[in-house]
Design a protein around this motif. Structure first.
Motif, PDB file in Angstrom:
ATOM      1  N   ASP A  14      41.561  41.745  61.443  1.00  8.81           N
ATOM      2  CA  ASP A  14      42.785  41.889  60.653  1.00  8.81           C
ATOM      3  C   ASP A  14      42.748  40.980  59.427  1.00  8.81           C
ATOM      4  OD1 ASP A  14      43.727  43.687  62.524  1.00  8.81           O
ATOM      5  OD2 ASP A  14      45.041  42.229  63.512  1.00  8.81           O
ATOM      6  N   LEU A  15      42.363  39.728  59.612  1.00 10.19           N
ATOM      7  CA  LEU A  15      42.293  38.790  58.489  1.00 10.19           C
ATOM      8  C   LEU A  15      41.244  39.207  57.464  1.00 10.19           C
ATOM      9  CD1 LEU A  15      42.709  35.369  60.306  1.00 10.19           C
ATOM     10  CD2 LEU A  15      44.311  36.465  58.742  1.00 10.19           C
ATOM     11  N   ILE A  16      40.105  39.700  57.935  1.00  8.42           N
ATOM     12  CA  ILE A  16      39.062  40.166  57.017  1.00  8.42           C
ATOM     13  C   ILE A  16      39.585  41.331  56.184  1.00  8.42           C
ATOM     14  CG2 ILE A  16      36.837  41.370  56.921  1.00  8.42           C
ATOM     15  CD1 ILE A  16      35.993  39.598  59.334  1.00  8.42           C
ATOM     16  N   LEU A  17      40.249  42.286  56.834  1.00  8.76           N
ATOM     17  CA  LEU A  17      40.778  43.443  56.115  1.00  8.76           C
ATOM     18  C   LEU A  17      41.856  43.045  55.126  1.00  8.76           C
ATOM     19  CD1 LEU A  17      40.960  46.072  59.000  1.00  8.76           C
ATOM     20  CD2 LEU A  17      39.245  45.897  57.182  1.00  8.76           C
ATOM     21  N   TYR A  18      42.771  42.179  55.530  1.00  9.55           N
ATOM     22  CA  TYR A  18      43.847  41.737  54.630  1.00  9.55           C
ATOM     23  C   TYR A  18      43.268  41.008  53.427  1.00  9.55           C
ATOM     24  CZ  TYR A  18      47.057  42.694  58.525  1.00  9.55           C
ATOM     25  OH  TYR A  18      47.759  43.274  59.536  1.00  9.55           O
ATOM     26  N   ASN A  19      42.314  40.129  53.676  1.00  6.86           N
ATOM     27  CA  ASN A  19      41.711  39.368  52.587  1.00  6.86           C
ATOM     28  C   ASN A  19      40.994  40.292  51.604  1.00  6.86           C
ATOM     29  OD1 ASN A  19      39.398  37.864  51.265  1.00  6.86           O
ATOM     30  ND2 ASN A  19      40.530  36.164  52.184  1.00  6.86           N
ATOM     31  N   ALA A  20      40.186  41.199  52.121  1.00  2.10           N
ATOM     32  CA  ALA A  20      39.450  42.118  51.254  1.00  2.10           C
ATOM     33  C   ALA A  20      40.411  43.009  50.474  1.00  2.10           C
ATOM     34  CB  ALA A  20      38.495  42.964  52.086  1.00  2.10           C
ATOM     35  N   ALA A  21      41.430  43.521  51.152  1.00  9.63           N
ATOM     36  CA  ALA A  21      42.389  44.406  50.494  1.00  9.63           C
ATOM     37  C   ALA A  21      43.150  43.674  49.398  1.00  9.63           C
ATOM     38  CB  ALA A  21      43.359  44.986  51.520  1.00  9.63           C
ATOM     39  N   LEU A  22      43.583  42.463  49.663  1.00 13.03           N
ATOM     40  CA  LEU A  22      44.315  41.707  48.645  1.00 13.03           C
ATOM     41  C   LEU A  22      43.439  41.386  47.447  1.00 13.03           C
ATOM     42  CD1 LEU A  22      46.502  39.359  50.836  1.00 13.03           C
ATOM     43  CD2 LEU A  22      47.266  41.248  49.379  1.00 13.03           C
ATOM     44  N   ARG A  23      42.172  41.110  47.686  1.00  9.74           N
ATOM     45  CA  ARG A  23      41.253  40.846  46.568  1.00  9.74           C
ATOM     46  C   ARG A  23      41.034  42.095  45.725  1.00  9.74           C
ATOM     47  NH1 ARG A  23      37.987  36.104  46.823  1.00  9.74           N
ATOM     48  NH2 ARG A  23      38.649  34.791  48.538  1.00  9.74           N
ATOM     49  N   LEU A  24      40.878  43.246  46.377  1.00  9.07           N
ATOM     50  CA  LEU A  24      40.729  44.501  45.636  1.00  9.07           C
ATOM     51  C   LEU A  24      41.990  44.799  44.820  1.00  9.07           C
ATOM     52  CD1 LEU A  24      39.037  46.712  48.372  1.00  9.07           C
ATOM     53  CD2 LEU A  24      38.022  46.047  46.183  1.00  9.07           C
ATOM     54  N   TRP A  25      43.132  44.659  45.459  1.00  5.35           N
ATOM     55  CA  TRP A  25      44.405  44.929  44.794  1.00  5.35           C
ATOM     56  C   TRP A  25      44.632  43.972  43.623  1.00  5.35           C
ATOM     57  CZ3 TRP A  25      48.909  41.798  44.924  1.00  5.35           C
ATOM     58  CH2 TRP A  25      50.027  42.393  44.346  1.00  5.35           C
ATOM     59  N   ALA A  26      44.376  42.690  43.828  1.00  9.81           N
ATOM     60  CA  ALA A  26      44.596  41.684  42.782  1.00  9.81           C
ATOM     61  C   ALA A  26      43.662  41.895  41.594  1.00  9.81           C
ATOM     62  CB  ALA A  26      44.412  40.275  43.354  1.00  9.81           C
ATOM     63  N   SER A  27      42.513  42.507  41.841  1.00  6.11           N
ATOM     64  CA  SER A  27      41.577  42.753  40.743  1.00  6.11           C
ATOM     65  C   SER A  27      41.905  44.047  40.002  1.00  6.11           C
ATOM     66  CB  SER A  27      40.142  42.792  41.269  1.00  6.11           C
ATOM     67  OG  SER A  27      39.940  43.927  42.074  1.00  6.11           O
ATOM     68  N   GLY A  28      42.997  44.696  40.389  1.00 10.02           N
ATOM     69  CA  GLY A  28      43.442  45.888  39.690  1.00 10.02           C
ATOM     70  C   GLY A  28      42.718  47.154  40.084  1.00 10.02           C
ATOM     71  N   ARG A  29      42.163  47.189  41.276  1.00  8.55           N
ATOM     72  CA  ARG A  29      41.399  48.362  41.715  1.00  8.55           C
ATOM     73  C   ARG A  29      42.240  49.292  42.580  1.00  8.55           C
ATOM     74  NH1 ARG A  29      35.697  45.459  43.152  1.00  8.55           N
ATOM     75  NH2 ARG A  29      35.367  44.597  41.079  1.00  8.55           N
ATOM     76  N   GLY A  30      43.441  49.584  42.152  1.00 14.48           N
ATOM     77  CA  GLY A  30      44.293  50.539  42.857  1.00 14.48           C
ATOM     78  C   GLY A  30      45.454  49.895  43.575  1.00 14.48           C
ATOM     79  N   GLU A  31      46.193  50.746  44.275  1.00 15.36           N
ATOM     80  CA  GLU A  31      47.351  50.305  45.044  1.00 15.36           C
ATOM     81  C   GLU A  31      46.908  49.571  46.308  1.00 15.36           C
ATOM     82  OE1 GLU A  31      50.551  50.688  44.058  1.00 15.36           O
ATOM     83  OE2 GLU A  31      49.707  51.477  42.208  1.00 15.36           O
ATOM     84  N   LEU A  32      47.783  48.763  46.838  1.00 11.09           N
ATOM     85  CA  LEU A  32      47.464  47.979  48.033  1.00 11.09           C
ATOM     86  C   LEU A  32      47.086  48.889  49.207  1.00 11.09           C
ATOM     87  CD1 LEU A  32      47.176  45.198  49.217  1.00 11.09           C
ATOM     88  CD2 LEU A  32      49.623  45.191  49.710  1.00 11.09           C
ATOM     89  N   ARG A  33      47.783  49.992  49.375  1.00 15.68           N
ATOM     90  CA  ARG A  33      47.485  50.929  50.469  1.00 15.68           C
ATOM     91  C   ARG A  33      46.051  51.449  50.348  1.00 15.68           C
ATOM     92  NH1 ARG A  33      51.767  55.395  51.232  1.00 15.68           N
ATOM     93  NH2 ARG A  33      52.898  53.464  51.556  1.00 15.68           N
ATOM     94  N   ASP A  34      45.637  51.781  49.130  1.00 14.98           N
ATOM     95  CA  ASP A  34      44.272  52.262  48.905  1.00 14.98           C
ATOM     96  C   ASP A  34      43.256  51.157  49.165  1.00 14.98           C
ATOM     97  OD1 ASP A  34      45.222  54.763  48.135  1.00 14.98           O
ATOM     98  OD2 ASP A  34      45.392  54.142  46.037  1.00 14.98           O
ATOM     99  N   ALA A  35      43.601  49.933  48.802  1.00 18.66           N
ATOM    100  CA  ALA A  35      42.696  48.803  49.011  1.00 18.66           C
ATOM    101  C   ALA A  35      42.478  48.546  50.502  1.00 18.66           C
ATOM    102  CB  ALA A  35      43.242  47.553  48.325  1.00 18.66           C
TER     103      ALA A  35
END
Length: 57
Positions: A14-35
């Motif tokens: 869960d932590l790995i997924l949240y961390n990766a998703a937040l990094r993708l989202w923060a870098s402007g690579r789509g919506e949080l759901r997509d990340a």
């Protein structure tokens, strides 16, 4: 960590997924759901574990 990157459910995954998703989202690579979806797909495909293996080889 290897077990989580291999897809074993639990708080570490869960932590790995949240961390990766937040990094993708923060870098402007789509919506949080997509990340979140992209992060999960990366783990489920085995790509995350292969990448870790390449770093430790």
């Amino acid at each position: 960590m290897r077990a989580a990157l291999g897809g074993e459910p639990g708080p570490v995954l869960d932590l790995i997924l949240y961390n990766a998703a937040l990094r993708l989202w923060a870098s402007g690579r789509g919506e949080l759901r997509d990340a979140v979806r992209r992060a999960r797909e990366t783990v489920e495909s085995g790509a995350a574990l292969r990448f870790l293996g390449s770093l430790t080889a």
